[in-house]
Design a protein around this motif. Structure first.
Motif, mmCIF file in Angstrom:
data_model
loop_
_atom_site.group_PDB
_atom_site.id
_atom_site.type_symbol
_atom_site.label_atom_id
_atom_site.label_comp_id
_atom_site.label_asym_id
_atom_site.label_seq_id
_atom_site.Cartn_x
_atom_site.Cartn_y
_atom_site.Cartn_z
ATOM 1 N N SER A 180 13.911 2.021 -3.980
ATOM 2 C CA SER A 180 12.962 0.906 -4.007
ATOM 3 C C SER A 180 13.564 -0.387 -3.458
ATOM 4 O O SER A 180 12.849 -1.362 -3.250
ATOM 5 C CB SER A 180 12.461 0.676 -5.431
ATOM 6 N N PRO B 31 3.739 0.469 -7.636
ATOM 7 C CA PRO B 31 3.280 1.294 -8.768
ATOM 8 C C PRO B 31 3.869 0.901 -10.118
ATOM 9 O O PRO B 31 3.269 1.171 -11.145
ATOM 10 C CB PRO B 31 3.701 2.705 -8.370
ATOM 11 N N HIS C 89 3.351 3.336 -3.153
ATOM 12 C CA HIS C 89 2.960 4.404 -4.070
ATOM 13 C C HIS C 89 3.457 5.778 -3.613
ATOM 14 O O HIS C 89 3.418 6.728 -4.392
ATOM 15 C CB HIS C 89 1.441 4.425 -4.229
ATOM 16 N N TRP C 90 3.895 5.886 -2.383
ATOM 17 C CA TRP C 90 4.390 7.148 -1.832
ATOM 18 C C TRP C 90 5.781 6.911 -1.245
ATOM 19 O O TRP C 90 5.910 6.365 -0.144
ATOM 20 C CB TRP C 90 3.444 7.651 -0.750
ATOM 21 N N PRO C 91 6.832 7.285 -1.967
ATOM 22 C CA PRO C 91 8.208 6.950 -1.551
ATOM 23 C C PRO C 91 8.574 7.341 -0.119
ATOM 24 O O PRO C 91 9.185 6.541 0.588
ATOM 25 C CB PRO C 91 9.068 7.690 -2.574
ATOM 26 N N LEU C 92 8.237 8.547 0.301
ATOM 27 C CA LEU C 92 8.594 8.953 1.669
ATOM 28 C C LEU C 92 7.839 8.112 2.687
ATOM 29 O O LEU C 92 8.417 7.634 3.668
ATOM 30 C CB LEU C 92 8.315 10.444 1.885
ATOM 31 N N ALA C 93 6.559 7.894 2.447
ATOM 32 C CA ALA C 93 5.766 7.056 3.355
ATOM 33 C C ALA C 93 6.294 5.628 3.371
ATOM 34 O O ALA C 93 6.331 4.986 4.428
ATOM 35 C CB ALA C 93 4.298 7.080 2.938
ATOM 36 N N TRP D 122 0.829 -1.210 0.000
ATOM 37 C CA TRP D 122 0.000 0.000 0.000
ATOM 38 C C TRP D 122 0.865 1.263 0.000
ATOM 39 O O TRP D 122 0.605 2.187 -0.764
ATOM 40 C CB TRP D 122 -0.931 -0.030 1.216
ATOM 41 N N LEU D 123 1.915 1.290 0.822
ATOM 42 C CA LEU D 123 2.748 2.495 0.927
ATOM 43 C C LEU D 123 3.724 2.663 -0.233
ATOM 44 O O LEU D 123 4.306 3.740 -0.387
ATOM 45 C CB LEU D 123 3.525 2.486 2.249
#
Length: 192
Positions: free
Chosen positions: A135, A56, A10-14, A7-8
């Motif tokens: 990643s 993603p 999709h948002w690199p910092l998160a 789930w996270l």
């Protein structure tokens, strides 16, 4: 960990913050409940793999990945339960649940391991995010946890680190030697 990582992603910092949190929380659970080796390593790996496989840049949905993971887990449990088909195994007295999974407790050793994992998770994530490949930060963190997160005896951690480093260097050298041979399909089959 898999659901959170996928789930996270999709948002690199998160995702980076989630990696640190997943490493620390899974360490707290595995150390507090005395799971033993491999400790939190596979939780960290699963967090990162889910982000890679169902992230993603992938055509695999998170739901499909989690379903496949669940099927694999159920299959593994069924295999682990196979000995119960034998009468002698079924007749053995069962251990109490509180003995199998005791209540969470943190002694000095567990606290030290948790602190080590927290340091490795934060530094490994930052280094990977800034200088390696964001990643793949979970590779750095899970490798660090595998080295320092299983024993409070520093000599053991140092030995694990040396073995892991030498194994990586030897593996890379072997790859460099055999990679050119893999261009021929029959040679590739022979190597495998």
């Amino acid at each position: 960990c898999a659901a959170l990582g996928g789930w996270l992603a999709h948002w690199p910092l998160a995702a980076a913050i989630g990696l640190v949190i997943a490493a620390i929380v899974s360490s707290a659970v595995t150390y507090g409940l005395r799971f033993g080796p491999p400790g939190p390593v596979f939780f960290v790996l699963m967090y990162g793999l889910a982000g890679t496989i169902a992230g993603p840049k992938s055509s695999v949905s998170l739901g499909s990945f989690l379903l496949a993971l669940a099927v694999g887990i159920v299959f593994a449990y069924l295999i682990a339960l196979l000995p119960l088909l034998r009468r002698a195994e079924r007749e053995r007295p069962a251990r109490p649940f509180r003995e199998i999974i005791p209540r969470i407790w943190f002694g000095r050793g567990e606290q030290e391991l948790l602190l080590r994992v927290a340091i490795v998770a934060v530094i490994g994530t930052i280094v990977s995010e800034l200088w390696i490949e964001p990643s793949r930060a979970y590779w750095t963190v899970s490798s660090g946890v595998a080295v320092i997160g299983l024993s409070t005896v520093r000599r053991h951690s140092l030995g694990r680190g040396l073995h892991r480093s030498l194994g990586t260097i030897l593996g890379a050298a072997l790859f460099i030697l055999i990679a050119p041979l893999g261009e021929n399909p029959w040679m590739f089959v022979a190597i495998i």
